[in-house]
Write a protein that holds these residues in place. Structure first.
Motif, PDB file in Angstrom:
ATOM      1  N   GLY A 153      71.938  27.215  81.112  1.00  0.00           N
ATOM      2  CA  GLY A 153      70.717  27.873  80.813  1.00  0.00           C
ATOM      3  C   GLY A 153      70.559  27.356  79.485  1.00  0.00           C
ATOM      4  O   GLY A 153      71.472  25.806  78.921  1.00  0.00           O
ATOM      5  N   ALA A 156      66.762  29.240  74.004  1.00  0.00           N
ATOM      6  CA  ALA A 156      64.718  28.362  73.512  1.00  0.00           C
ATOM      7  C   ALA A 156      65.068  28.331  72.491  1.00  0.00           C
ATOM      8  O   ALA A 156      63.904  27.600  72.100  1.00  0.00           O
ATOM      9  CB  ALA A 156      64.558  29.722  73.828  1.00  0.00           C
ATOM     10  N   MET A 159      67.648  24.514  72.115  1.00  0.00           N
ATOM     11  CA  MET A 159      67.924  24.126  72.881  1.00  0.00           C
ATOM     12  C   MET A 159      69.559  23.387  73.331  1.00  0.00           C
ATOM     13  O   MET A 159      69.667  22.775  74.170  1.00  0.00           O
ATOM     14  CB  MET A 159      66.873  22.015  72.845  1.00  0.00           C
ATOM     15  CG  MET A 159      65.303  23.037  73.833  1.00  0.00           C
ATOM     16  SD  MET A 159      65.059  23.379  74.917  1.00  0.00           S
ATOM     17  CE  MET A 159      65.608  22.062  75.970  1.00  0.00           C
ATOM     18  N   ASN A 248      61.079  19.276  78.057  1.00  0.00           N
ATOM     19  CA  ASN A 248      61.278  20.009  78.070  1.00  0.00           C
ATOM     20  C   ASN A 248      61.192  20.732  78.757  1.00  0.00           C
ATOM     21  O   ASN A 248      60.411  20.857  79.907  1.00  0.00           O
ATOM     22  CB  ASN A 248      59.827  20.750  77.024  1.00  0.00           C
ATOM     23  CG  ASN A 248      60.124  22.620  77.005  1.00  0.00           C
ATOM     24  OD1 ASN A 248      61.071  22.414  76.842  1.00  0.00           O
ATOM     25  ND2 ASN A 248      59.588  23.054  76.364  1.00  0.00           N
ATOM     26  N   LEU A 250      62.090  24.368  79.596  1.00  0.00           N
ATOM     27  CA  LEU A 250      61.280  25.433  79.593  1.00  0.00           C
ATOM     28  C   LEU A 250      59.925  24.891  80.211  1.00  0.00           C
ATOM     29  O   LEU A 250      59.776  26.796  79.781  1.00  0.00           O
ATOM     30  CB  LEU A 250      61.831  26.102  78.501  1.00  0.00           C
ATOM     31  CG  LEU A 250      63.737  26.357  78.412  1.00  0.00           C
ATOM     32  CD1 LEU A 250      63.189  26.907  77.682  1.00  0.00           C
ATOM     33  CD2 LEU A 250      64.399  26.477  79.058  1.00  0.00           C
ATOM     34  N   SER A 251      58.979  24.803  80.211  1.00  0.00           N
ATOM     35  CA  SER A 251      57.740  24.645  80.669  1.00  0.00           C
ATOM     36  C   SER A 251      57.923  24.422  82.293  1.00  0.00           C
ATOM     37  O   SER A 251      56.480  24.524  82.571  1.00  0.00           O
ATOM     38  CB  SER A 251      57.090  23.071  79.860  1.00  0.00           C
ATOM     39  OG  SER A 251      57.878  22.430  80.824  1.00  0.00           O
ATOM     40  N   THR A 253      58.320  26.779  86.149  1.00  0.00           N
ATOM     41  CA  THR A 253      58.598  28.086  86.932  1.00  0.00           C
ATOM     42  C   THR A 253      59.384  27.012  88.128  1.00  0.00           C
ATOM     43  O   THR A 253      58.387  26.057  88.996  1.00  0.00           O
ATOM     44  CB  THR A 253      57.745  28.579  87.134  1.00  0.00           C
ATOM     45  OG1 THR A 253      56.708  28.663  87.863  1.00  0.00           O
ATOM     46  CG2 THR A 253      56.942  29.523  85.765  1.00  0.00           C
ATOM     47  N   SER A 323      69.751  25.005  87.740  1.00  0.00           N
ATOM     48  CA  SER A 323      70.415  26.592  87.195  1.00  0.00           C
ATOM     49  C   SER A 323      70.420  27.124  88.415  1.00  0.00           C
ATOM     50  O   SER A 323      69.674  27.977  88.603  1.00  0.00           O
ATOM     51  CB  SER A 323      69.771  26.466  86.390  1.00  0.00           C
ATOM     52  OG  SER A 323      70.488  27.345  85.467  1.00  0.00           O
ATOM     53  N   THR A 326      69.931  30.339  85.327  1.00  0.00           N
ATOM     54  CA  THR A 326      68.610  30.648  85.178  1.00  0.00           C
ATOM     55  C   THR A 326      67.440  29.381  85.655  1.00  0.00           C
ATOM     56  O   THR A 326      67.330  28.334  85.132  1.00  0.00           O
ATOM     57  CB  THR A 326      68.247  30.392  83.621  1.00  0.00           C
ATOM     58  OG1 THR A 326      68.847  30.924  82.526  1.00  0.00           O
ATOM     59  CG2 THR A 326      66.755  30.588  83.463  1.00  0.00           C
ATOM     60  N   ASN A 328      64.570  28.496  86.528  1.00  0.00           N
ATOM     61  CA  ASN A 328      63.245  27.524  85.353  1.00  0.00           C
ATOM     62  C   ASN A 328      64.177  26.372  84.620  1.00  0.00           C
ATOM     63  O   ASN A 328      63.353  25.964  84.074  1.00  0.00           O
ATOM     64  CB  ASN A 328      63.109  28.594  84.201  1.00  0.00           C
ATOM     65  CG  ASN A 328      61.844  29.681  85.762  1.00  0.00           C
ATOM     66  OD1 ASN A 328      61.700  29.574  87.171  1.00  0.00           O
ATOM     67  ND2 ASN A 328      61.212  30.569  85.171  1.00  0.00           N
ATOM     68  N   ALA A 329      65.560  27.131  84.068  1.00  0.00           N
ATOM     69  CA  ALA A 329      65.925  26.030  82.866  1.00  0.00           C
ATOM     70  C   ALA A 329      66.171  24.638  84.182  1.00  0.00           C
ATOM     71  O   ALA A 329      67.048  24.156  83.014  1.00  0.00           O
ATOM     72  CB  ALA A 329      66.850  26.342  82.196  1.00  0.00           C
ATOM     73  N   ASP A 335      61.562  16.568  83.310  1.00  0.00           N
ATOM     74  CA  ASP A 335      61.590  17.109  81.868  1.00  0.00           C
ATOM     75  C   ASP A 335      62.869  16.775  81.427  1.00  0.00           C
ATOM     76  O   ASP A 335      63.060  18.080  80.175  1.00  0.00           O
ATOM     77  CB  ASP A 335      61.238  18.817  82.286  1.00  0.00           C
ATOM     78  CG  ASP A 335      62.035  18.708  83.029  1.00  0.00           C
ATOM     79  OD1 ASP A 335      62.581  18.883  83.575  1.00  0.00           O
ATOM     80  OD2 ASP A 335      61.390  20.467  83.315  1.00  0.00           O
TER      81      ASP A 335
END
Length: 384
Positions: A153, A156, A159, A248, A250-251, A253, A323, A326, A328-329, A335
């Motif tokens: 992950g 936040a 990074m 990015n 983390l932007s 889902t 991942s 996580t 979403n990461a 990205d």
């Protein structure tokens, strides 16, 4: 300044995804037969002279073939820095094992024939075989872990990649299957080269060994495909994607869904060409090896290797490194890239240098064409 770049950000990202794939295919095909030849060395050569013949098939070209690995690593570092950082953090011990194998291989080539003592040469022959086998296995296991997901992950705030796996956690059933497939397909490729480039007993043994490894590659690749399509969790982006956004991870889902790695084949049916090449190339290589059609068998094995590598890339697109920890990461084409300017400058440099390297490689192989025989080695003082 970026307004002067003729390609938009999203196009440059796709271009570099394709270029990275091409470099990985180039490495698997070109350096792959080096690893495959080393892996089958004890199976196809029994006397010292026969082992010298096998080693001298790849001896003049293995260093040049390493360029594909170096170039692929450099491209990943410059074009996909987040992928590079996360992969080397998570696969650190596996990478060290791989580097040890890749370091021992050139030492084996250079020192193997320095002494005539049988034990000395046998020891270095074992090192060459082991380095080829280990490298092929680690590459396959790494790819298998990318498919099932890597437990990482990001912090936040900074990074910074956060990895929560361990070395032994890499060797789960599906990655091990991928590792075995990698060993078998490269052994098939190396055996096809030996049939083409050698004669007499070495070529006969390479033919028999190559048929076995080609059929094993066919079965393992088919089994892996069935596993992916019937129950292995895959990843899919469920939020809106802006392909021109700044990197990015983390932007978005991401959802984990069984069979999700098959979705691209429904969306782009032309992608079925890759698994068809993987299966058909292996089957055709086995048939051509049985028919002693050496050059065509080598081309077929190369197509199979390329098809298997492309199947992974096509199945995972747009994901580069999912991942498991996580979702979403997960890192995707949209990205995880460098800036638009960086991708453009690298593309210009690659457009100049890659054709030069390819032409030089073609010239070297033309110069080194022909079979390696015991008689030829007797008159070659600089041979291994």
């Amino acid at each position: 300044m970026e307004q002067l770049i003729p390609l938009d950000y999203s196009t440059l990202r796709v271009v570099w995804w394709a270029l990275l794939g091409a470099l990985l295919v180039g490495f698997a095909v070109m350096d792959g037969f080096d690893l495959g030849v080393a892996t089958v060395l004890p199976l196809v050569a029994r006397s010292d002279m026969e082992r010298r013949v096998v080693i001298n098939v790849v001896g003049p070209v293995w260093e040049g073939n390493q360029v594909w690995l170096i170039t692929g690593g450099g491209a990943a570092f410059a074009a996909w820095p987040l992928v590079y950082a996360s992969a080397f953090s998570g696969f650190y011990l596996a990478m060290m094992l791989l580097l040890i194998a890749l370091i021992l291989r050139p030492v084996g080539f250079k020192y193997r024939s320095k002494l005539e003592a049988p034990r000395w040469r046998s020891a270095w022959d074992a090192v060459l075989c082991g380095s080829g086998l280990v490298a092929a296995l680690v590459f396959g296991v790494a790819v298998g872990n990318l498919i099932v997901g890597v437990p990482f992950g990001f912090d936040a705030q900074t990074m910074r990649p956060l990895y929560e796996g361990n070395f032994f956690g890499l060797f789960t059933p599906f990655p091990l299957l991928c590792g075995l497939l990698s060993v078998c397909m490269l052994a098939m490729h190396g055996s096809a080269l030996l049939l083409w480039k050698t004669d007499a007993a070495v070529a006969a043994r390479a033919r028999s060994v190559g048929i076995c490894f080609a059929l094993a590659s066919l079965v393992l690749f088919a089994l892996g495909g069935w596993w992916v399509a019937h129950g292995l969790p895959g990843y899919t982006v469920t939020s809106a994607i802006d392909p021109d956004q700044l990197s990015n991870p983390l932007s978005k889902t991401v959802a984990v869904v069984a069979g999700a790695w098959m979705h691209n084949y429904a969306r782009w049916p032309a992608m079925w060409i890759a698994p068809a090449l993987g299966l058909g190339g292996a089957l055709l290589a086995a048939l051509l090896l049985a028919a002693r059609s050496a050059a065509l068998a080598f081309i077929s094995s190369a197509l199979s290797v390329a098809g298997i590598v492309l199947t992974v890339g096509f199945s995972m697109f747009p994901f580069l490194m999912p991942s498991l920890l996580t979702p979403n990461a997960s890192l995707t084409v949209w990205d995880a890239s460098s800036s638009r300017m960086t991708l453009w400058i690298m593309l210009l440099v690659t457009g100049v240098l890659l054709p030069i390297v390819s032409l030089y490689t073609a010239w070297v192989y033309r110069v080194m064409r022909g079979k390696v025989t015991q008689a030829a080695l007797g008159d070659a003082p600089h041979a291994y």
